[in-house]
Design an enzyme around this catalytic site. Structure first.
Site, PDB file in Angstrom:
ATOM      1  N   ARG A  98       0.823  -1.216   0.000  1.00  0.00           N
ATOM      2  CA  ARG A  98       0.000   0.000   0.000  1.00  0.00           C
ATOM      3  C   ARG A  98       0.852   1.259   0.000  1.00  0.00           C
ATOM      4  NH1 ARG A  98      -3.216   1.942  -2.626  1.00  0.00           N
ATOM      5  NH2 ARG A  98      -4.199  -0.105  -2.538  1.00  0.00           N
ATOM      6  N   LYS A 133       0.967  24.775  -3.095  1.00  0.00           N
ATOM      7  CA  LYS A 133      -0.261  24.077  -2.700  1.00  0.00           C
ATOM      8  C   LYS A 133      -0.014  22.574  -2.798  1.00  0.00           C
ATOM      9  CE  LYS A 133      -3.121  27.908  -4.290  1.00  0.00           C
ATOM     10  NZ  LYS A 133      -4.117  28.373  -5.287  1.00  0.00           N
ATOM     11  N   LYS A 165       2.906  39.445  -2.151  1.00  0.00           N
ATOM     12  CA  LYS A 165       1.562  39.066  -2.565  1.00  0.00           C
ATOM     13  C   LYS A 165       0.516  40.078  -2.093  1.00  0.00           C
ATOM     14  CE  LYS A 165       0.411  34.738  -2.292  1.00  0.00           C
ATOM     15  NZ  LYS A 165       0.113  34.476  -3.735  1.00  0.00           N
ATOM     16  N   GLU A 194       3.492  40.174  -6.993  1.00  0.00           N
ATOM     17  CA  GLU A 194       2.160  39.890  -7.502  1.00  0.00           C
ATOM     18  C   GLU A 194       1.403  41.205  -7.691  1.00  0.00           C
ATOM     19  OE1 GLU A 194      -0.365  36.694  -5.719  1.00  0.00           O
ATOM     20  OE2 GLU A 194      -1.684  38.390  -5.262  1.00  0.00           O
ATOM     21  N   ASP A 215      -1.900  37.422 -11.031  1.00  0.00           N
ATOM     22  CA  ASP A 215      -2.767  36.414 -10.425  1.00  0.00           C
ATOM     23  C   ASP A 215      -4.221  36.674 -10.771  1.00  0.00           C
ATOM     24  OD1 ASP A 215      -3.128  34.119  -8.782  1.00  0.00           O
ATOM     25  OD2 ASP A 215      -3.833  35.401  -7.164  1.00  0.00           O
TER      26      ASP A 215
END
Length: 279
Positions: A98, A133, A165, A194, A215
């Site tokens: 597994r 992510k 950002k 950004e 973005d």
């Protein structure tokens, strides 16, 4: 691939599965120590990634276990093909099943989605990359799978680059300018800003930014901004982009396209595992 890549993750996964305490395999008695051979069989068409990681799962349980790839990392496989065989003691091939499958299915899925995006922008200057992510604790392996699929490296941690950002813009309280903030960045680190508006783009360029992250912008705006900044500034597109939409951004002038779905939404590759006694 670095020699140690995947070792810690595999050991953690085996401990989580309590592979050394496989109570079902113990019921086989002496048969569990007989030599056996396992085969990973594709149940669909996908890009193979993670065979060296799968090999570690068995090697940790049986130092004499040996996995032989039949399809190279980064190669396409067809339904019914055997990706690799593994030989070792039956108990190791059962206890590691597994964990090996989980890594192989996960990483092959990421590599396949990446290759789809890379193929979609073929013939343009654009390159496909990942975001942060990623699955907690598996970032190094998932970035590896992106590379296997033909993608390129991006910032892997908060310490590897400056990425200004939306929330950094929101917390710029007027006591300093973006230019002053960026001037204090550690020497040698990449700097990415950004932008979401024309005003932010103007301020970023005035601050000396040479890598703009656009973005959640449509391709039309990417094209307009690419014309404005000229060839000396990199435009990176991000935000909801998929392999199906990537080419529009590439043709608009984005030379780097980051796709979070490569790691947070890639479906697992369909693979089954069959074991028989053998030598």
């Amino acid at each position: 691939m670095a020699d140690a890549l995947g070792l810690e993750e595999v050991r953690r996964a085996l401990a989580e599965d309590r592979a050394l305490e496989d109570v079902t395999t113990r019921l086989l008695g002496a048969a569990a120590d007989r030599p056996a051979v396992g085969c990973f069989v594709a149940e669909g068409r996908f890009v193979v990634a993670g065979l060296p990681i799968a090999a570690r799962a068995f090697e940790e349980l049986d130092p004499r276990a040996c996995l032989e790839p039949l399809i190279a990392e980064g190669g396409w496989t067809e339904p019914g093909a055997c990706l690799a065989t593994v030989r070792g003691a039956a108990r190791a091939l059962l206890a590691g099943e597994r964990v090996a499958l989980n890594f192989l299915q996960r990483l092959s899925g990421i590599a396949t989605e990446t290759r789809r995006a890379v193929d979609a922008v073929a013939g343009t200057r654009a390159r496909i990359t990942h975001t942060r992510k990623t699955t907690p604790g598996l970032r190094a392996l998932e970035r590896y799978a992106v590379r296997v699929g033909g993608g390129v490296e991006n910032r892997g941690s908060l310490a590897e680059a400056v990425l200004w950002k939306d929330n950094h813009w929101a917390l710029l309280d007027g006591s300093a300018t973006l230019g002053a903030a960026l001037a204090a960045a550690p020497a040698g680190l990449p700097v990415v800003v950004e932008v979401e508006t024309e005003a932010q783009l103007d301020e970023a360029l005035a601050a000396g930014a040479r890598h703009i992250l656009a973005d959640n912008q449509p391709p039309e705006r990417i094209a307009a901004w690419a014309r404005r900044v000229g060839p000396g500034v990199t435009i990176q597109a991000s935000g909801g982009i998929t392999p199906e939409t990537a080419r529009a951004y590439a043709e608009a002038g984005a030379t780097l396209i980051s796709i979070g779905a490569l790691t947070h939404s890639a479906p697992a590759a369909p693979i089954r595992y069959e074991i028989t006694f053998g030598s």
